[in-house]
Scaffold this motif. Sequence first.
Motif, mmCIF file in Angstrom:
data_model
loop_
_atom_site.group_PDB
_atom_site.id
_atom_site.type_symbol
_atom_site.label_atom_id
_atom_site.label_comp_id
_atom_site.label_asym_id
_atom_site.label_seq_id
_atom_site.Cartn_x
_atom_site.Cartn_y
_atom_site.Cartn_z
ATOM 1 N N ARG A 1 11.211 -1.467 -3.335
ATOM 2 C CA ARG A 1 12.285 -1.989 -3.683
ATOM 3 C C ARG A 1 12.569 -2.185 -5.333
ATOM 4 O O ARG A 1 11.459 -2.122 -6.113
ATOM 5 C CB ARG A 1 12.704 -3.292 -2.872
ATOM 6 C CG ARG A 1 13.273 -2.883 -1.836
ATOM 7 C CD ARG A 1 13.396 -4.541 -1.003
ATOM 8 N NE ARG A 1 12.397 -4.185 0.199
ATOM 9 C CZ ARG A 1 12.091 -5.132 0.720
ATOM 10 N NH1 ARG A 1 12.345 -6.581 0.323
ATOM 11 N NH2 ARG A 1 11.182 -5.180 1.818
ATOM 12 N N ARG A 2 13.619 -2.361 -5.675
ATOM 13 C CA ARG A 2 13.890 -2.251 -7.224
ATOM 14 C C ARG A 2 13.338 -3.570 -7.655
ATOM 15 O O ARG A 2 13.453 -4.739 -7.254
ATOM 16 C CB ARG A 2 15.447 -2.532 -7.599
ATOM 17 C CG ARG A 2 15.808 -2.097 -8.903
ATOM 18 C CD ARG A 2 17.203 -2.299 -9.189
ATOM 19 N NE ARG A 2 17.474 -2.275 -10.614
ATOM 20 C CZ ARG A 2 18.016 -1.335 -11.033
ATOM 21 N NH1 ARG A 2 18.266 -0.212 -10.669
ATOM 22 N NH2 ARG A 2 18.653 -1.437 -12.596
ATOM 23 N N GLY A 3 12.687 -3.456 -8.855
ATOM 24 C CA GLY A 3 11.949 -4.660 -9.467
ATOM 25 C C GLY A 3 10.615 -4.995 -8.776
ATOM 26 O O GLY A 3 10.354 -6.320 -9.127
ATOM 27 N N GLN A 4 10.127 -4.172 -7.923
ATOM 28 C CA GLN A 4 8.835 -4.909 -7.396
ATOM 29 C C GLN A 4 7.695 -3.942 -7.617
ATOM 30 O O GLN A 4 7.808 -3.009 -7.614
ATOM 31 C CB GLN A 4 9.083 -4.975 -5.820
ATOM 32 C CG GLN A 4 10.038 -5.848 -5.302
ATOM 33 C CD GLN A 4 10.213 -6.099 -3.732
ATOM 34 O OE1 GLN A 4 9.481 -5.190 -3.145
ATOM 35 N NE2 GLN A 4 10.664 -7.148 -3.338
ATOM 36 N N ALA A 5 6.679 -4.555 -7.299
ATOM 37 C CA ALA A 5 5.452 -3.684 -7.875
ATOM 38 C C ALA A 5 4.939 -2.801 -6.881
ATOM 39 O O ALA A 5 5.312 -2.831 -5.807
ATOM 40 C CB ALA A 5 4.439 -4.983 -8.074
ATOM 41 N N ALA B 1 4.343 7.940 -7.385
ATOM 42 C CA ALA B 1 3.482 6.755 -7.831
ATOM 43 C C ALA B 1 3.656 5.917 -6.499
ATOM 44 O O ALA B 1 2.667 5.305 -5.974
ATOM 45 C CB ALA B 1 4.177 5.993 -9.031
ATOM 46 N N GLU B 2 4.669 5.519 -5.988
ATOM 47 C CA GLU B 2 4.893 4.823 -4.942
ATOM 48 C C GLU B 2 4.028 5.313 -3.680
ATOM 49 O O GLU B 2 3.386 4.532 -2.875
ATOM 50 C CB GLU B 2 6.353 4.763 -4.462
ATOM 51 C CG GLU B 2 7.233 3.876 -5.250
ATOM 52 C CD GLU B 2 8.628 4.025 -5.196
ATOM 53 O OE1 GLU B 2 9.538 3.556 -6.127
ATOM 54 O OE2 GLU B 2 9.213 4.702 -4.224
ATOM 55 N N THR B 3 4.182 6.546 -3.276
ATOM 56 C CA THR B 3 3.646 7.148 -1.969
ATOM 57 C C THR B 3 2.313 7.245 -2.374
ATOM 58 O O THR B 3 1.191 7.007 -1.445
ATOM 59 C CB THR B 3 4.125 8.529 -1.955
ATOM 60 O OG1 THR B 3 4.211 9.432 -2.895
ATOM 61 C CG2 THR B 3 5.517 8.576 -1.309
ATOM 62 N N GLU B 4 1.701 7.352 -3.717
ATOM 63 C CA GLU B 4 0.285 7.432 -3.984
ATOM 64 C C GLU B 4 -0.111 6.064 -3.707
ATOM 65 O O GLU B 4 -1.217 5.833 -3.122
ATOM 66 C CB GLU B 4 0.305 7.724 -5.335
ATOM 67 C CG GLU B 4 -1.224 8.280 -5.929
ATOM 68 C CD GLU B 4 -1.284 8.634 -7.113
ATOM 69 O OE1 GLU B 4 -0.263 8.634 -7.831
ATOM 70 O OE2 GLU B 4 -2.602 9.005 -7.518
#
Lengths: 337, 160
Positions: free
Chosen positions: A188-192, A145-148
């Motif tokens: 990072r943790r807790g970021q969109a 998801a992040e990389t996407e």
Amino acid sequence: MLEGLVSQESLSLNSMDMSVLERLKWVHQQQQQLQQVVSHSSNNSPELLQILQFHGSNNDELLESSFSQFQMLGSGFGPNYNMGFGPPHECISRTSSCHMEPVDTMEVLLKTGEETRAIALKNKRKPEVKTREEQKTEKKIKVEAETESSMKGKSNMGNTEASSDTSKETSKGASENQKLDYIHVRARRGQATDRHSLAERARREKISKKMKYLQDIVPGCNKVTGKAGMLDEIINYVQCLQRQVEFLSMKLAVLNPELELAVEDVSVKQFQAYFANVVASKQSIMVDVPLFPLDQQGSLDLSAINPNQTTSIEAPSASWETQSQSLYNTSSLGFHY
Amino acid sequence: MASADKLINTDVPEKDVFALHFLQSLSNLRTQSPLNSPNKSIDRVRKIKKAAYVSMARAAGGTSRLWSRALLRRAAKDDNKSVRFSRRKRKVTWKISSKRKRSNQRAPVVEEAAERLRNLVPGGGGMETSKLMEETAHYIKCLSMQVKVMQCLVDGLSQK
């Protein structure tokens, strides 16, 4: 019956890739055979009864308990051996291996017990591994998801899947070290993790990097912290420099009329020719030594010269030293000391 | 920061280049209007200042830098001259407004300062904030170099 037991046991223990079902079946068969052995035996020793009771319990603990029971059996049968506990001893010795001494049976039992224990542990490990893999998949999905989101339309799924096959740490490193045209940002943790916020963050990091670079250039920026203060300092500095240029140009304008009168056309042409010569020849400029007390002397960067200039660039054969001397002599511009 | 230097190319030529260009522009000034001899000092100041900026822009790399390009264009417009530019991908001004529409979350503090910088640095109107920072860095370097050259010149003249 016992020989079949032996063959089955050897088979099962040799092939470690046995499925759980097969192992359970084997254990059940052992149970049944043990029960038969017990029923056949003359003495119903308490240990055997315990074994049977244990066998009725949970199958996961079965093998470990069976191992302990085997140990007990071995110890139990050891001293009983001399008491003529024939058939169980025989069957146990046969279960372990053919024609073995009682002492050896203990070791073999231990060995088999270890193997079963190993199998038991492996059985335990499997669900653990499964949960870990599940966690990995969760993280895999997250990474994807992040990389996407950090991708801008390019299909990167293949790469992320390939990287997820490796362990957790390497997947992290792989996704970070993938060399693509796009900038990789890890949320990072807790970021969109949507595309816009990631792009925003990347942009902000770029800007902060450049601000740090500016901080090194502008003197006195280190004391002020925070973007606003630094930017104010930078703006101040730029304004200062521009004011300085204006001031110096004013000074020059004041000083210049004194020279304009002294300037002759000939000297101006010489001046231009001198400059042209310096431009054409790729020697290091020592011109400033007699003219100005400039600190730095370096080779001329010819690429900086705008080709739109009106002065014709020709390379006279005369060396620049003589020309500088001629300049010295004329002293029209009064630049030297 | 050695790593940052590799990312951002703000190499500025040596002082000599600046000196060369400045002196050239000054000599051009003299050749331009020797007979008129404008007595109004303001005009001369303005001329010299303009010459200083133009020479700085030329010394810094001609049309390879955004700010220098804008400077030269501005100067050429005043003189009704045409400046030749190499064919390049030109950033259009409306690009910034479209980006701003998309996300208003850009740090307002930074953007305020960026606006002020844009007014100061020539050619800053059509640049993104990150690019603006690069141009500012290069501009500051070149400005300081030019100031040094002019200072030396003034010192040399005043001492005589």
